[in-house]
Design a protein around this motif. Structure first.
Motif, PDB file in Angstrom:
ATOM      1  N   THR A 351       0.829  -1.209   0.000  1.00  0.00           N
ATOM      2  CA  THR A 351       0.000   0.000   0.000  1.00  0.00           C
ATOM      3  C   THR A 351       0.861   1.255   0.000  1.00  0.00           C
ATOM      4  O   THR A 351       0.564   2.225  -0.705  1.00  0.00           O
ATOM      5  CB  THR A 351      -0.915  -0.004   1.230  1.00  0.00           C
ATOM      6  OG1 THR A 351      -1.606  -1.243   1.310  1.00  0.00           O
ATOM      7  CG2 THR A 351      -1.941   1.122   1.136  1.00  0.00           C
ATOM      8  N   GLU A 354       2.314   2.422  -3.337  1.00  0.00           N
ATOM      9  CA  GLU A 354       1.378   3.023  -4.297  1.00  0.00           C
ATOM     10  C   GLU A 354       0.879   4.387  -3.851  1.00  0.00           C
ATOM     11  O   GLU A 354       0.049   4.997  -4.530  1.00  0.00           O
ATOM     12  CB  GLU A 354       0.188   2.080  -4.509  1.00  0.00           C
ATOM     13  CG  GLU A 354       0.590   0.741  -5.125  1.00  0.00           C
ATOM     14  CD  GLU A 354      -0.577  -0.205  -5.253  1.00  0.00           C
ATOM     15  OE1 GLU A 354      -1.602   0.019  -4.572  1.00  0.00           O
ATOM     16  OE2 GLU A 354      -0.484  -1.155  -6.033  1.00  0.00           O
ATOM     17  N   SER A 394      -4.531   8.580  -5.094  1.00  0.00           N
ATOM     18  CA  SER A 394      -4.095   7.256  -4.638  1.00  0.00           C
ATOM     19  C   SER A 394      -4.707   6.986  -3.276  1.00  0.00           C
ATOM     20  O   SER A 394      -5.330   7.866  -2.665  1.00  0.00           O
ATOM     21  CB  SER A 394      -2.566   7.181  -4.556  1.00  0.00           C
ATOM     22  OG  SER A 394      -2.087   7.911  -3.433  1.00  0.00           O
ATOM     23  N   SER A 456      -5.398   0.808  -8.593  1.00  0.00           N
ATOM     24  CA  SER A 456      -3.957   0.611  -8.503  1.00  0.00           C
ATOM     25  C   SER A 456      -3.610  -0.791  -9.001  1.00  0.00           C
ATOM     26  O   SER A 456      -4.477  -1.639  -9.208  1.00  0.00           O
ATOM     27  CB  SER A 456      -3.487   0.812  -7.069  1.00  0.00           C
ATOM     28  OG  SER A 456      -4.035  -0.183  -6.232  1.00  0.00           O
ATOM     29  N   LYS A 457      -2.303  -1.033  -9.159  1.00  0.00           N
ATOM     30  CA  LYS A 457      -1.865  -2.351  -9.629  1.00  0.00           C
ATOM     31  C   LYS A 457      -2.241  -3.434  -8.627  1.00  0.00           C
ATOM     32  O   LYS A 457      -2.642  -4.534  -9.014  1.00  0.00           O
ATOM     33  CB  LYS A 457      -0.356  -2.324  -9.853  1.00  0.00           C
ATOM     34  CG  LYS A 457       0.081  -1.426 -11.004  1.00  0.00           C
ATOM     35  CD  LYS A 457       1.594  -1.482 -11.184  1.00  0.00           C
ATOM     36  CE  LYS A 457       2.034  -0.578 -12.345  1.00  0.00           C
ATOM     37  NZ  LYS A 457       3.501  -0.604 -12.537  1.00  0.00           N
TER      38      LYS A 457
END
Length: 526
Positions: A351, A354, A394, A456-457
């Motif tokens: 986490t 990102e 994000s 996110s990825k």
């Protein structure tokens, strides 16, 4: 039963502490070796270039009179400071690192070698080599351990420099504190007296606690011509912990006001604004340091018309080094069998990797909707609207519902106004903050179409980022000596509370009355 649960939570927390410290320490060792090899390589090349020149002066002296390398950190000297403020009753502050890892001492403590450079001519250091033999160190010398108790561990390093023959130092400093409630705004005046910053009560209070702690460490470092570079800052398991590298530079220390800001928080809505303490003006080759422009906000909030609370100063520069975070995460994944708390620390590091590191604090989507009394959009939809408006967004490791964005509050509220037009709300009193905000027409027309980068990825791959607590009613317990009542069910669980209350009720009334009289009997002085 209460004691067993408390000890279980403490043991689990210490496992997380230990594994995270070991992961950071392993990454530091590898980084330190790379930096050392690069420095030795540059010094060797500089010696070779000077030796090839046919000059009348002393070539080796000239080679070392000038820095052989130009690091953006300005000194090539670093120590590392690990600081933990634990809401459950313990806190440690350490300056640490060892070249090799001792498996018998994997208890969460880190050790960091300290090198002393030209910026401190009065300190004892590995002196520049001015002999014709030009012997270059090929290995890092083992550090000397210095145990000291000081305000922040940095004073111990200062005194260690005055000891002749010490080139590398490990200063170990331990302190005890129960400061999470203080750092998160429970007692603002106490926080200001301890850390020099005033906290604010908001959804971002735990991240603000991290930034207050970093600002306090920077303040202590500046007293000895040092400054910090945060490597990793986490809020995990009801406490906060920061890993920083400490450098010595009287000139770089002047940039500290550029890294600190005051926070203005509206009391009516979730709007907040940052006011940098300082600014710089570059002219030719010189840089002037000046006070920051202000005020950053008017007397009343431009969105809801309410007043502002002011907090800080806090650390407004990045609290993570993303290169380090990725390296730590990669090392943890490569050695996952060595970390009992792998799932937990890998989720936290994923986490953090990102996060938008250059965006201080965060917003809570649920709080925005609570102000407007409207239904909450999905996080993906809100993220898409921000991205389509041309801004970044994000998540944050501090709060699953938190959103970091570089979009100004005007854009955020315009997006919410457009959302309310699609999903109308009931009429509110005209003096409510939500009514004042919705009474204005949006300047920006939000686009809620699904954006490619809205997930996110880790979210796209469905990687776990926020794990549930290891057991029910897990976390800090009530303070010792407090009487257990029914209001402590959320902390201890109904079984523990009912068992304690039934045990009290089953006692002999006469014995209980005599016990209370003995505890509260007045003392007469003749």
């Amino acid at each position: 039963m209460v004691e067993n649960r408390a000890s279980s939570a403490l043991i689990m927390k210490e496992v997380h502490n230990r594994d995270l410290s070991i992961a950071v320490l392993r990454t530091f060792i590898s980084k330190r070796k790379e930096e050392h090899e690069a420095r030795m390589s540059r010094r060797t090349k500089s010696i070779q270039k000077v030796s090839e020149k046919d000059t009348s002066g002393s070539p080796v002296e000239e080679a070392f009179d000038k820095p052989a390398f130009n690091n953006e950190k300005a000194n090539g000297e670093c120590e590392e400071k690990v600081s933990e403020k634990d809401a459950s009753g313990s806190a440690t502050e350490e300056v640490s690192n060892e070249p090799a890892l001792d498996n018998k001492k994997l208890d969460g403590e880190c050790d960091v070698p300290e090198e002393i450079t030209k910026d401190e001519p009065g300190s004892i250091s590995v002196e520049p080599m001015k002999t014709t033999e030009c012997k270059v160190r090929q290995e890092l010398e083992p550090p000397t351990v210095l145990e000291a108790l000081s305000a922040s561990g940095l004073r111990a390093l200062r005194y260690a420099r005055e000891v002749e023959g010490i080139g590398q130092v490990v200063a170990l400093d331990n302190d005890q504190a129960t400061d999470m409630a203080v750092l998160c705004g429970g007692n603002g005046e106490v926080c200001y007296s301890k850390y020099g910053s005033y906290p604010l009560r908001g959804k971002y209070c735990h991240e603000m606690a991290l930034r207050i702690l970093l600002a306090s460490i920077e303040s202590h470092a500046n007293r000895y011509k040092r400054y910090i570079v945060p490597v990793l800052s986490v809020q995990i398991d009801f406490y906060i912990r920061v890993f920083v590298r400490i450098y010595t530079s009287a000139s770089a220390m002047k940039n500290t006001p550029l890294k600190l800001s005051y926070v203005y928080q509206c009391i009516g809505c979730d709007s907040f604004h940052l006011q940098p303490i300082g600014r710089t003006i570059a002219k030719n080759n010189s840089v002037r340091y000046l006070p920051g422009f202000g005020p950053a906000v008017p007397q009343e909030c431009s969105h809801c018309g309410k007043k502002f609370n002011m907090g800080g100063p806090i650390w407004s520069a990045p609290i993570h080094d993303q290169e380090w975070v990725i390296s730590i995460l990669g090392g943890v994944k490569c050695m996952k069998d060595w970390y009992p708390a792998y799932d937990h620390i890998s989720a936290v590091l994923t986490t953090i990797s990102e996060e938008l590191s250059d965006v201080p604090l965060f917003l809570s989507l649920h709080n925005l909707c609570a102000t407007l009394k409207c239904t909450s959009p999905q996080a993906v939809i809100f993220r898409s609207a921000v991205i389509n408006a041309g801004y970044r967004i994000s998540g944050t490791h501090v709060n699953p519902l938190g959103l970091k964005s570089d979009a100004p509050m005007d854009v955020i509220w315009d997006i919410m106004r457009c959302w309310v037009k699609i999903h109308p709300v009931k009429a509110q009193l005209p003096d409510q903050p939500g009514s004042v905000i919705l009474a204005k027409e949006p300047v920006l027309q939000a686009n809620f179409a699904r954006a490619v980068a809205s997930l996110s990825k880790a979210q796209a791959k469905k990687v776990a980022r926020f794990l549930p607590n290891p057991e029910r009613h897990w976390g800090p317990k009530i303070r010792a000596g407090r009487q257990i009542t029914s209001k402590h069910v959320s902390l201890l669980g109904p079984e523990a509370v009912n068992g304690h209350l039934n045990h009290e009720n089953s006692e002999d009334p006469e014995a209980k009355r005599q016990k209370m009289e003995d505890m509260g009997a007045p003392v007469s002085i003749s």
